[in-house]
Design an enzyme around this catalytic site. Structure first.
Site, short mmCIF file in Angstrom:
data_model
loop_
_atom_site.label_atom_id
_atom_site.label_comp_id
_atom_site.label_asym_id
_atom_site.label_seq_id
_atom_site.Cartn_x
_atom_site.Cartn_y
_atom_site.Cartn_z
N HIS A 80 0.63 -1.12 0.00
CA HIS A 80 0.05 -0.18 0.08
C HIS A 80 1.02 1.33 0.01
CE1 HIS A 80 -3.31 2.75 0.99
NE2 HIS A 80 -2.96 2.90 2.04
N ASP A 83 2.32 1.74 -3.35
CA ASP A 83 1.22 2.06 -4.37
C ASP A 83 1.02 3.92 -3.99
OD1 ASP A 83 -0.64 1.89 -6.29
OD2 ASP A 83 -2.30 2.11 -4.48
#
Length: 112
Positions: A80, A83
């Site tokens: 995460h 990203d």
């Protein structure tokens, strides 16, 4: 040497935090540019860049460890974080472009 899952997760949290702050600053920069406040827009995009640089530094530390032979267990928070880092880097690039666009539009409107 192996980086622990906790260490990797902490870097992931740092990436999310710094990149999240950068994203917020970039969006506010777009709002300022749309309103015609280009000084504020440029100030905010520079803050976004500083925040993303901090995130990138966190990422680089892990990459250096891995390049040095450390084993890494990928955690979801790290994915995460990666990203968020990459999408925010793109947003900052696009924000710089859009600030210039808004400025050009304002200049053209003022010529009329």
């Amino acid at each position: 040497m192996m980086a622990t899952k906790e260490e990797i997760s902490m870097v992931g949290f740092a990436l999310v935090a710094y990149a999240g702050d950068a994203r917020t600053a970039a969006v506010h920069a777009l709002d300022a540019a749309e309103a015609g406040d280009f000084d504020k827009a440029n100030e905010l995009v520079e803050k976004a860049q500083q925040d993303i640089n901090e995130a990138h530094n966190q990422q680089t530390q892990l990459l250096s460890q891995e390049a040095g032979g450390a084993e890494m267990d990928v955690t979801f928070i790290m994915v995460h974080g990666q990203d968020t880092l990459m999408t925010t880097m793109l947003l900052i690039d696009e924000t710089r472009y859009m600030i210039r666009m808004f400025k050009r539009i304002k200049e053209l409107e003022n010529k009329q």
